[in-house]
Design an enzyme around this catalytic site. Structure first.
Site, mmCIF file in Angstrom:
data_model
loop_
_atom_site.group_PDB
_atom_site.id
_atom_site.type_symbol
_atom_site.label_atom_id
_atom_site.label_comp_id
_atom_site.label_asym_id
_atom_site.label_seq_id
_atom_site.Cartn_x
_atom_site.Cartn_y
_atom_site.Cartn_z
ATOM 1 N N CYS A 2 -26.547 -33.303 -41.847
ATOM 2 C CA CYS A 2 -26.379 -33.347 -43.041
ATOM 3 C C CYS A 2 -27.222 -32.883 -44.243
ATOM 4 C CB CYS A 2 -26.722 -35.058 -43.233
ATOM 5 S SG CYS A 2 -25.517 -35.673 -42.377
ATOM 6 N N ARG A 27 -26.501 -25.817 -41.590
ATOM 7 C CA ARG A 27 -26.761 -26.681 -40.667
ATOM 8 C C ARG A 27 -24.833 -27.718 -39.887
ATOM 9 N NH1 ARG A 27 -31.516 -28.999 -42.807
ATOM 10 N NH2 ARG A 27 -31.385 -31.252 -42.322
ATOM 11 N N TRP A 75 -22.400 -34.717 -42.128
ATOM 12 C CA TRP A 75 -21.434 -34.554 -40.617
ATOM 13 C C TRP A 75 -21.293 -35.544 -40.350
ATOM 14 C CZ3 TRP A 75 -21.712 -29.966 -37.479
ATOM 15 C CH2 TRP A 75 -21.042 -30.157 -36.059
ATOM 16 N N ASN A 99 -29.321 -38.957 -45.972
ATOM 17 C CA ASN A 99 -29.111 -38.545 -44.456
ATOM 18 C C ASN A 99 -30.187 -38.853 -43.797
ATOM 19 O OD1 ASN A 99 -28.612 -35.666 -45.267
ATOM 20 N ND2 ASN A 99 -30.364 -34.152 -45.129
ATOM 21 N N GLY A 100 -29.899 -38.717 -42.070
ATOM 22 C CA GLY A 100 -29.868 -40.092 -41.346
ATOM 23 C C GLY A 100 -28.935 -41.084 -40.908
ATOM 24 N N GLU A 482 -37.422 -19.798 -15.576
ATOM 25 C CA GLU A 482 -37.831 -19.143 -16.309
ATOM 26 C C GLU A 482 -39.043 -18.449 -16.947
ATOM 27 O OE1 GLU A 482 -36.585 -18.405 -20.835
ATOM 28 O OE2 GLU A 482 -34.805 -19.254 -18.438
ATOM 29 N N LYS A 486 -37.689 -14.341 -17.900
ATOM 30 C CA LYS A 486 -39.051 -13.587 -18.551
ATOM 31 C C LYS A 486 -39.313 -12.241 -18.582
ATOM 32 C CE LYS A 486 -36.752 -16.559 -22.151
ATOM 33 N NZ LYS A 486 -35.379 -16.288 -22.001
ATOM 34 N N GLU A 489 -36.550 -9.958 -17.577
ATOM 35 C CA GLU A 489 -35.724 -9.728 -18.984
ATOM 36 C C GLU A 489 -36.951 -8.763 -20.194
ATOM 37 O OE1 GLU A 489 -33.288 -12.941 -20.676
ATOM 38 O OE2 GLU A 489 -35.131 -13.262 -21.011
ATOM 39 N N HIS A 505 -40.276 -19.977 4.392
ATOM 40 C CA HIS A 505 -38.891 -20.006 4.624
ATOM 41 C C HIS A 505 -38.335 -18.515 4.582
ATOM 42 C CE1 HIS A 505 -38.424 -23.623 6.241
ATOM 43 N NE2 HIS A 505 -38.709 -24.799 5.224
ATOM 44 N N LYS A 604 -28.089 -9.992 -27.251
ATOM 45 C CA LYS A 604 -28.037 -11.547 -27.174
ATOM 46 C C LYS A 604 -27.784 -12.633 -27.015
ATOM 47 C CE LYS A 604 -31.360 -14.648 -29.491
ATOM 48 N NZ LYS A 604 -32.535 -15.333 -28.510
#
Length: 609
Positions: A2, A27, A75, A99-100, A482, A486, A489, A505, A604
């Site tokens: 929100c 948002r 929201w 909000n919340g 990951e 990176k 990439e 192995h 992207k």
């Protein structure tokens, strides 16, 4: 998700409020509204379901002008998207936006109904409006009534309040949800994000947890949670550091690596309490439906897939729910067996990843209990089409190689794991430990970022290398994956990741003095086994680089360099160990002279198969 905007000024503030809401559209929301105190006409309130343009159209039909006002994009959590549930909410001459989540709204609602208050919405926010109005009717002191009501609220909130009896005063408070005060020339503003107010000011006071404030055209009074007067410094908004420009950084990727502490804070805002998580952020029936989940399928691509792999360890260990993780491009083309009461989780930075989006659509007919999208873009197709949404609030990520999107995905997945454990009655101290670890995480990552100078020197060792191995065990095996991704990439070095126990192995045949071997070694139950795996590398002349917990008793030698990281609780350790691997890949790419932000052959957002 929100958004809040408020203003008190000598001019008509309606255009300021609307422009602020437009700047918060990123948002995600389902309705919007504005309340303005018009001279001689009381509070004028206009609300609309849908985008801000619908609110603008409503304002053309019913103009609202004045010098004091609040506005909101919502929201839905409590109550469906509908005009009667949209903010601002009112109680007599008082209007409020929020909000919340107010966790104890049910008993407060019951108490207020018994006092004779009538409710026109299903929201927890209207409870706050009536509660303040009730105490004001007793004390005739709005500040005192506001404070008394705040003392009864449990959960997370950012609040803005105005009353016809004080036509030149705006009140606000925050606990668990962000809120800033903007200062202009004989004007004051409030916003849930400074971006909402940059059209009128670049000077802000950032409220801290438990703060509440009273604003007029030329005064700003702030008190802490103990009602003690405090002075929050007026700071100038650093445009370059928060905009789409690189600012002081050489590349977007480096800027985004260093933005991770704040991105994590933003992701956690409004979804965690003092010692528990706020499950209602997923919707009013979330807690009941979370209890029903008996199995979980996670579907994603690339970096998001690695986030899902980490989450599998967390979910099965802490919540005791069977979890499988699959690459979206494989999932969508096979026969899928869906056990009863299975939740499908899709993860994507953009929310437009073609394979992940197609997997979600494919899953609609497979008999899942519900679908959940974890995403960084509120208005994306993935978010709109899933039953539940959990936004990561990483902000714009320009570099092709994902950094802050990945760590905020992990934060969201750990939050979800904690929510699943919480509704299943797991020990309260386990839940509280997770919440504390999440809150401590930004500061710990800031410590890890101080390792950059040493990692810069380390990267020189990759100048003439063409291959690298990454090793990890347990939850850190996907982090090794990951790290290898990176490096591939952006430096174009061939890199592979293995569970360290798999070395013997096959991969051990590749190890020699020209093969850097990067490992992550937290202080956990698998540490001793990992040490044995690393000795296998050393015995064959491999060049070891280990990112290790500072509590581990190891020393550097000619073929083993150790970089120490702070000790952390096990649940957030994978997120912490991501940071040095990101920095390593970035600085190796600099050494190699590649295009860091736009690596060859990659995009992207992959919106095609």
């Amino acid at each position: 998700m929100c958004g809040i905007v408020g203003a008190v000024a000598q001019r008509n503030i309606t255009p300021i409020l609307i422009e602020g809401l437009l700047r918060l559209e990123y948002r995600g929301y389902d309705s919007a509204g504005v309340a303005v105190l018009a001279e001689g006409n009381g509070i004028q309130r206009v609300r609309a379901v849908g985008k801000v343009i619908e609110l603008q159209n409503a304002l053309q039909a019913t103009p609202a002008t004045g010098h004091l006002g609040i506005a909101h994009t919502r929201w839905a959590t409590h109550g469906k998207p509908a005009e009667h549930n949209a903010h601002p909410h009112m109680s007599g001459k008082l209007a409020i936006v929020h909000n919340g989540i107010i966790e104890n709204h049910s008993p407060l609602r019951k108490k207020l109904i018994e006092l004779g208050y009538q409710f026109t919405s299903e929201t927890d926010t209207e409870v706050v409006a009536h509660l303040i109005a009730h105490y004001y009717s007793e004390s005739h002191d709005l500040l005192d009534a506001f404070r008394t009501a705040l003392g009864e609220l449990h959960g997370a909130y950012a609040l803005a309040l105005m009353h016809e009896d004080q036509p030149e005063t705006l009140y606000c408070a925050r606990m668990g949800s962000p809120l800033v005060i903007g200062q202009g020339s004989d004007e004051h503003y409030i916003g849930s994000d400074p971006l909402a107010l940059l059209q009128v000011t670049d000077r802000f006071r950032y409220l801290e947890e438990g703060d509440h404030a009273r604003l007029t055209i030329n005064t700003c009074e702030i008190w802490d949670r103990d009602n003690l007067s405090v002075d929050r410094p007026l700071t100038r908004y650093e445009h370059a550091a928060h905009s789409l420009e690189k600012g002081e950084y050489r590349h977007y990727m480096l800027k985004e690596i260093f933005e991770q502490p704040q991105a994590i804070r933003d992701t956690l805002a409004g979804i965690v309490g003092d010692d528990h998580v706020l499950t209602a952020i997923l919707g009013p029936d979330a807690e009941t439906r979370l209890v029903d989940i008996a199995n979980i399928h996670i579907v994603a691509c690339g970096t998001s897939y690695h986030a899902g792999l980490v989450a599998r360890y967390w979910i099965e260990d802490q919540a005791g729910i069977p979890c499988t993780v699959e690459v979206a491009s494989e999932y969508r083309y096979r026969t899928v067996v869906v056990p009863d009461n299975t939740l499908l989780i899709t993860i994507s930075q953009s929310g437009e990843t073609a394979d992940t989006l197609a997997a979600l659509r494919f899953a609609k007919d497979q008999g899942y209990l519900a679908t959940l999208a974890i995403c960084n873009v509120a208005g994306s197709s993935l978010v709109r089409e899933a039953d539940w949404r959990l936004l990561t609030h990483a902000g714009p990520e320009i570099g092709v190689a994902s950094t802050k999107a990945f760590t905020t995905q992990l934060v969201a997945l750990l939050w979800l794991t904690t929510a699943l454990a919480q509704v299943r009655g797991k020990p309260a101290d386990q839940i509280a430990a997770n919440v504390k670890a999440l809150k401590d995480l930004p500061a710990i990552i800031e410590q890890a970022l101080t390792l950059e100078p040493r990692i810069t020197t380390l990267a020189e060792r990759f100048a003439n290398k063409h291959h690298a191995l990454f090793l990890g065990r347990g939850t850190h095996y996907p982090i090794a994956m990951e790290g290898a991704l990176k490096l591939k990439e952006i430096s174009y070095i061939h890199a592979e990741a293995y569970a360290a126990g798999e070395l013997k192995h096959g991969p051990l045949a590749l190890v020699d003095e020209d093969m850097p071997v990067v490992s992550v070694a937290p202080s956990d139950a698998l540490l001793e086994k990992l040490k044995s795996n690393l000795e296998e590398v050393r015995a064959r002349g491999g060049q070891l680089i280990t990112f290790a917990c500072e509590t581990i008793d190891q020393t550097n030698d000619s073929n083993h360099e150790i970089i120490n990281l702070p000790f952390v609780e096990g649940c957030i350790s994978p997120i912490l160990y991501t940071i040095p691997l990101q920095l390593l890949s970035y600085h190796v790419a600099l050494v190699k002279g590649t295009d860091v932000d736009k690596p060859r052959n990659l995009a992207k957002s992959v919106t095609v198969e």
